[in-house]
Design a protein around this motif. Sequence first.
Motif, mmCIF file in Angstrom:
data_model
loop_
_atom_site.group_PDB
_atom_site.id
_atom_site.type_symbol
_atom_site.label_atom_id
_atom_site.label_comp_id
_atom_site.label_asym_id
_atom_site.label_seq_id
_atom_site.Cartn_x
_atom_site.Cartn_y
_atom_site.Cartn_z
ATOM 1 N N ARG A 101 54.099 39.560 44.170
ATOM 2 C CA ARG A 101 55.077 38.505 44.462
ATOM 3 C C ARG A 101 56.406 39.190 44.716
ATOM 4 N N PRO A 102 57.108 38.799 45.752
ATOM 5 C CA PRO A 102 58.382 39.472 46.035
ATOM 6 C C PRO A 102 59.462 39.171 44.987
ATOM 7 N N ASP A 103 59.328 38.063 44.257
ATOM 8 C CA ASP A 103 60.415 37.713 43.323
ATOM 9 C C ASP A 103 60.430 38.573 42.062
ATOM 10 N N THR A 104 59.252 38.829 41.477
ATOM 11 C CA THR A 104 59.203 39.649 40.257
ATOM 12 C C THR A 104 58.619 41.037 40.494
ATOM 13 N N MET A 105 58.023 41.257 41.673
ATOM 14 C CA MET A 105 57.321 42.507 42.003
ATOM 15 C C MET A 105 56.042 42.668 41.177
ATOM 16 N N ASN A 106 55.609 41.590 40.527
ATOM 17 C CA ASN A 106 54.357 41.610 39.765
ATOM 18 C C ASN A 106 53.189 41.168 40.643
ATOM 19 N N ILE A 107 51.973 41.454 40.197
ATOM 20 C CA ILE A 107 50.781 41.034 40.921
ATOM 21 C C ILE A 107 50.861 39.530 41.200
ATOM 22 N N ASP A 108 50.491 39.111 42.419
ATOM 23 C CA ASP A 108 50.496 37.689 42.757
ATOM 24 C C ASP A 108 49.238 37.064 42.159
ATOM 25 N N GLU A 109 49.438 36.304 41.096
ATOM 26 C CA GLU A 109 48.306 35.766 40.345
ATOM 27 C C GLU A 109 47.432 34.832 41.183
ATOM 28 N N THR A 110 48.014 34.274 42.242
ATOM 29 C CA THR A 110 47.238 33.324 43.060
ATOM 30 C C THR A 110 46.270 34.044 44.000
ATOM 31 N N LEU A 111 46.376 35.362 44.096
ATOM 32 C CA LEU A 111 45.510 36.120 45.007
ATOM 33 C C LEU A 111 44.361 36.826 44.292
ATOM 34 N N LYS A 121 35.010 44.051 37.082
ATOM 35 C CA LYS A 121 34.840 44.157 35.639
ATOM 36 C C LYS A 121 36.129 43.820 34.888
ATOM 37 N N ALA A 122 37.258 44.069 35.528
ATOM 38 C CA ALA A 122 38.520 43.906 34.796
ATOM 39 C C ALA A 122 39.691 43.626 35.722
ATOM 40 N N ILE A 123 40.752 43.090 35.111
ATOM 41 C CA ILE A 123 42.039 42.909 35.787
ATOM 42 C C ILE A 123 43.052 43.749 35.005
ATOM 43 N N ALA A 124 43.881 44.479 35.737
ATOM 44 C CA ALA A 124 44.912 45.288 35.069
ATOM 45 C C ALA A 124 46.293 44.887 35.585
ATOM 46 N N PRO A 125 46.885 43.837 34.995
ATOM 47 C CA PRO A 125 48.231 43.443 35.423
ATOM 48 C C PRO A 125 49.272 44.442 34.920
ATOM 49 N N VAL A 126 50.303 44.622 35.697
ATOM 50 C CA VAL A 126 51.411 45.517 35.324
ATOM 51 C C VAL A 126 52.650 44.646 35.207
ATOM 52 N N HIS A 127 53.275 44.656 34.050
ATOM 53 C CA HIS A 127 54.485 43.845 33.865
ATOM 54 C C HIS A 127 55.675 44.677 34.308
ATOM 55 N N TYR A 128 56.029 44.517 35.573
ATOM 56 C CA TYR A 128 57.059 45.372 36.161
ATOM 57 C C TYR A 128 58.436 45.070 35.556
ATOM 58 N N GLY A 130 59.451 45.102 32.672
ATOM 59 C CA GLY A 130 59.453 44.352 31.415
ATOM 60 C C GLY A 130 59.496 42.840 31.612
ATOM 61 N N VAL A 131 59.148 42.403 32.825
ATOM 62 C CA VAL A 131 59.084 40.964 33.125
ATOM 63 C C VAL A 131 57.614 40.573 33.235
ATOM 64 N N GLY A 132 57.214 39.591 32.446
ATOM 65 C CA GLY A 132 55.803 39.259 32.332
ATOM 66 C C GLY A 132 55.164 38.744 33.611
ATOM 67 N N CYS A 133 53.907 39.157 33.848
ATOM 68 C CA CYS A 133 53.080 38.555 34.894
ATOM 69 C C CYS A 133 52.726 37.138 34.427
ATOM 70 N N GLU A 134 52.148 36.329 35.312
ATOM 71 C CA GLU A 134 51.756 34.969 34.934
ATOM 72 C C GLU A 134 50.487 35.016 34.091
ATOM 73 N N MET A 135 50.658 35.269 32.802
ATOM 74 C CA MET A 135 49.514 35.544 31.937
ATOM 75 C C MET A 135 48.623 34.325 31.694
ATOM 76 N N ASP A 136 49.171 33.105 31.739
ATOM 77 C CA ASP A 136 48.318 31.922 31.554
ATOM 78 C C ASP A 136 47.258 31.882 32.653
ATOM 79 N N THR A 137 47.696 32.072 33.888
ATOM 80 C CA THR A 137 46.777 32.045 35.027
ATOM 81 C C THR A 137 45.788 33.210 34.959
ATOM 82 N N ILE A 138 46.304 34.398 34.672
ATOM 83 C CA ILE A 138 45.454 35.594 34.660
ATOM 84 C C ILE A 138 44.394 35.503 33.556
ATOM 85 N N MET A 139 44.791 35.050 32.368
ATOM 86 C CA MET A 139 43.826 34.937 31.272
ATOM 87 C C MET A 139 42.789 33.856 31.560
ATOM 88 N N ASP A 140 43.202 32.815 32.267
ATOM 89 C CA ASP A 140 42.271 31.752 32.627
ATOM 90 C C ASP A 140 41.208 32.274 33.612
#
Length: 375
Positions: A101-111, A121-128, A130-140
């Motif tokens: 996502r261009p706003d936080t530079m974190n993985i675009d959870e919708t993709l 097997k796994a997802i490896a989000p990076v919290h760029y 120190g700003v959190g990725c959208e963890m509710d969506t990712i964990m779901d």
Amino acid sequence: MINFNVPPYTGKEIEYMKQAVENQKICGDGPFTRKCSEYIEELTQTTKCLLTTSCTHATEMAAFLIDIKEGDEVILPSYTFVSTANAFVLRGARVVFVDIRPDTMNIDETLIEDAITERTKAIAPVHYAGVGCEMDTIMDIARRYNLAVVEDAAQCIMASYKGKALGTFGEFGCFSFHETKNLSMGEGGALLIRDVRDIEAAEILREKGTDRSRYFRGQVDKYRWQNYGSSYLPSDMNAAYLYAQLELAEEITQARLARWNQYMELLTPLAKEGKIELPYIPDHCTHNAHMFYIKTKDMEERSRLIEHLKKKDILAVFHYVPLHSAPAGMKYGRFHGKDKYTTKESERILRLPMFYKLTEDEVEYITGQIKEFYK
Ligand SMILES: *Cc1c(COP(=O)(O)O)cnc(C)c1O
């Protein structure tokens, strides 16, 4: 010269390191290592924290512990440090990059969902930054597809998402205490373990494949070779250094946040004129001022600004050549979907000096020089 980074130092480190030496306990898992682990467990409210020799090693441990095998796929952003990918590639996995996502530079959870295959097997989000990725969506997504989540929380000590510490959502979270991070032990890191049932395997993996941790606790009368393993424990001298910083974690974070907010305030007029873009922090994320960056129009403008700042004795840097365009990225990974933002945004980002003892005057000087450039 205003450096880009100055490793944090509070003053008590030397005293604690001297204590470690006098304890005659300079190998791993001594009193300071225990103190640090307990401190981090309390701070993050996680089940277990194991101090490691680096965040890179913590991530490698996680890849072992979720049993990554040849041919598995792991989804991660291409805009990250190499260690996020290496940990899985070392186990024979293919890394599948999705856009940020261009706003936080974190993985675009919708993709993420679209990149899942039967091999994932796994997802490896990076919290760029120190700003959190959208963890509710990712964990779901992870729950619905039965995927493991390994958080690259290298930059995240003291940062949270909806009030919960980053690094504590997935099965495993990985912190870094490298000298470029908010809190440091020179080289070092931590593995955060969410589930009680993963603790024993992690301890064995970290202690050369033995149950020495159980032996030290007096739970067995001798330790033996239990499984494959390696050595991921830092010296207690390094832990002593870190402990001094953990004790002042709140103060260090507040000092950085004050400078971060000052940058934001002084640069907002330039952003309003459309000259630069500033970082965005979602309302539900509490960040730790790991990084302050701006975005220029393009790469060419960024190069000129870096030169201008250098002439004024200010070191500003950029980072992350997207992994999918690097030689090893092409060999071990693929980009799923369109690279709409990863390359473009990585070419515009410029990190400004940010460290514990950065002063108010310095930030005023730096922002003054940036304004001068855009005049
Ligand atoms: C610093 C960093 C790492 C590596 O940390 P080490 O402790 O040096 O191994 C990994 N990922 C990200 C996002 C980082 O910023």
